[in-house]
Design an enzyme around this catalytic site. Structure first.
Site, PDB file in Angstrom:
ATOM      1  CB  THR A  28      -0.999  -0.010   1.145  1.00  0.00           C
ATOM      2  OG1 THR A  28      -0.296  -0.159   2.379  1.00  0.00           O
ATOM      3  CG2 THR A  28      -2.085  -1.126   1.198  1.00  0.00           C
ATOM      4  CD  GLU A  85      10.221  13.167   8.587  1.00  0.00           C
ATOM      5  OE1 GLU A  85      11.074  14.351   8.736  1.00  0.00           O
ATOM      6  OE2 GLU A  85       9.784  12.919   9.873  1.00  0.00           O
ATOM      7  CE  LYS A 135       6.116   4.023  14.184  1.00  0.00           C
ATOM      8  NZ  LYS A 135       4.490   3.993  14.314  1.00  0.00           N
TER       9      LYS A 135
END
Lengths: 438, 438
Positions: A17, A134, A210
């Site tokens: 996706t 990013e 993260k």
């Protein structure tokens, strides 16, 4: 200016996706991307597992490779975009090949950067190649850019936030419906907000990936995923959320990283765990799958970045922002300072930290239980600020006892809980949630 | 890498609180700035009005100029930092001189960029010089970077936010104390949150400067401060905030810019005015002098940037972030695309926009007033969703009638208000506040 420079030529590995979203974005926003980048950004080659799958995008103009390792060897591409995922395996091999060949490398792969970011940043610098990720942190929110460049003038000593949309969706859904965890997870899976195998999200591993990336960038630290203390949200129950609410808090899965100074230099503490967040804290209103990150700079003060933490559109937005930077010639150090200057920071002792804590016990409904719990607290040096015992046992689960402590060392709370381990008064393991310092 | 490149040499014009803050930041964070910028950032010369004033920083190492125009002529500086302020006059002359001499120019001067940004961007590009003004919008929040680079892959069709800390401080203080505007302004002035002459802030001009800059960057439009529709917060009273609260809203001064497509290309609408903001909107919890900006990208979705909108530390943080970008060699177009590619966008008709509105009347306490008002609404085609009349006249001010309309053209509300102009039923001009579309 635009049109005069040669296009930036891409190879894209992975057409799930997000990969399909990147192709769609590059097509739909082609003109503005070219105007802003100062040159066209053009896809040359792609690789994915299944050539015949309908992705809603036309692949006929791109060279196809069944083996994505071949992408890095093409001499007609400038940047490899990796959207395959996985900390190791083919994604890591591709990263090494691309950077080794002096090609730019853009990825959304948080697991790989959390585990191998240091090595890859060194490889990028050695070969004069750009490495950007990013999209690996907080989806479409330009938070790495915000920290690396926007807050570049600041010493940052604390960075924290809501880093996993699945957990935030589940916790805020529990908050609004009063439903319990299992039921809400099933509903989140049905609606596409949780994976069929949700472990990486709900056990906090995704948020920890993260957080490790954010911490390295914020503090100039060597990336250290292994030292993140991780606790997920499986054990948060409806009663915890109701108790938190009554006390003026909401429950959120928060990743927090900070540094403390010691005689031997800075120490790094990275923790992911469900926390009580005061209702007037900027993270409290963040609901659904939204992400938000706070960075505290010594001159900027508190900066907050908020937006969609996942999804093909937002993730593609972050990937292509990196590509536009590369097209503009921005090839600075991936972690803000050269990899060799990143500091190896030992893990700080989380037990020595001072905090207020929420502690919930499920206890047997019989005399003496409260005395046993409060004695353990006393013996461990935990000072109780408030305590609530639910009136009635609800079937087999026991009676809920919830308390909030005064500020004190985290170790004391751990000691108290350890003292009660195996007690026949408890029908379930206690749940400890810190109260997020504002 | 650091230490091998020549330092970036600065001249600073203006040593008020922000200028002194920049000097303090460059000293205090010197090492990390050099590591991140890849080279030292060193001040060569300064200029200010009063050499003898104690600013808490040591100026002895810098060349002093009484006339700031001399800074641009020095051949030992790379970048001029302008922190003097004023749309025209010496600041503008300095900008033209510096850019004309091919020197970088970094400023916090929102008025100058809002009025002359187009000319200055062209001058920068012609002379291969960098022009940066992150500190001009929303203080320490890296929102221009966020929009220009972080959201670079997106078509943005709406950008809005809380752009003036003074107004937000006053409105949220009125909300928490129930005090009226004048009293709260005086308190804000006493606490340093409002200037002695507060007109630029409370009349919305400062927010309009920032909005015009944001709009140009977001939409690739020629900057057009003159077309901003501006209304300040002077007429918002305690009763409005109480009514809004009862209806589920807070009152915030919001700058909104968007584009609509027409047969002849895009049209730009820029408005600054107090709005009703639903309590579950991400801008509702923003209190005190905090700023927050939302940019809506066609792939990223809603991005929100939040932080301190003013103050010497945050503003210095933004100024030095620009300097670090310049030191790294990032000299892209100031408004994202080359100035010649910015599109002149005619002003869109705000009257044609559909909105829900809050309308407050102060009326005489006598029969027939409500009939007169509601007849005007009917005749103008305004559909009323709810209406509240306060029971008692409070002294000389009359009775409050507040209504919320259904969604309809803004023009109809204006027509209704115009019909009632001069009516003896009204003891004060009506106040119209739109309800912010989520």
């Amino acid at each position: 200016m635009s049109g005069t420079k040669a296009p930036l030529r891409l190879a894209i590995a992975g057409l799930g996706t997000v990969g399909a979203g990147v192709l769609r974005l590059l097509t739909e926003n082609r003109d503005l991307i070219e105007a802003r980048a100062g040159r066209a950004i053009a896809v040359t080659a792609v690789s994915a597992r299944d050539r015949s799958r309908d992705r809603g995008v036309d692949l006929s103009a791109y060279a196809w490779h069944d083996d994505m390792a071949e992408l890095a060897a093409r001499d007609d591409i400038d940047v490899v975009v990796e959207l395959v995922g996985g900390a190791d395996g083919p994604a890591l091999a591709l990263a090494r090949q691309a950077l080794g060949a002096g090609k730019g490398f853009v990825t959304a792969n948080k697991a790989m950067i959390a585990h191998h970011g240091q090595e890859l940043a060194q490889a990028a610098e050695e070969h004069g190649a750009a490495l950007r990720f990013e999209a690996a942190v907080a989806g479409g929110i330009p938070v790495l850019k915000g920290v690396r460049e926007g807050a570049a003038a600041n010493a940052i000593d604390r960075v924290y936030g809501i880093l996993n949309g699945t957990c935030n969706y589940i916790l805020t859904a529990m908050e609004s419906t009063g439903a319990d965890f299992g039921e809400t997870l099933a509903e989140a899976q049905a609606k596409g907000f949780a994976e069929a195998d949700p472990a990486f999200d709900i056990d906090g591993v995704d948020a920890a990936h993260k957080l490790a990336i954010l911490a390295a960038l914020s503090f100039g630290a060597e990336i250290d995923f292994g030292s993140v203390e991780i606790e997920g949200i499986r054990r948060v129950c409806a009663a915890d959320i109701a108790q938190a609410d009554a006390l003026g808090y909401v429950v959120r899965l928060i990743g927090v990283a900070d540094i403390e100074q010691s005689e031997n230099g800075p120490r790094l503490l990275q923790r992911v765990r469900p926390c009580l967040v005061a209702k007037d804290h900027p993270l409290a209103p963040i609901d659904g799958p939204t992400n938000a990150v706070v960075a505290e700079g010594n001159f900027s003060g508190r900066l907050l970045f908020q937006g969609a933490g996942a999804g093909d559109g937002p993730t593609a937005s972050a990937v292509v922002a990196d590509l536009i930077d590369l097209a503009r010639g921005d090839t600075g150090a991936p972690f803000s300072v050269p990899a060799a200057q990143l500091v190896a920071m030992p893990k700080a002792d989380s037990g020595a930290r001072e905090s207020r804590s929420y502690i919930r016990f499920m206890v047997a409904d019989r005399p003496g239980v409260l005395a046993e719990i409060t004695a353990a607290m006393r013996d461990a040096g935990v000072s109780i600020q408030s305590l609530i015992q639910e009136g009635e046992a609800n079937g087999t689960e026991g009676v809920l006892v919830a308390m909030v402590t005064h500020t004190g060392p985290v170790r004391c709370v751990r000691d108290a809980v350890a003292m009660l381990e195996g007690s026949e008064s408890l029908v379930d393991e206690p749940l400890v949630m810190p109260i997020l310092r504002s």
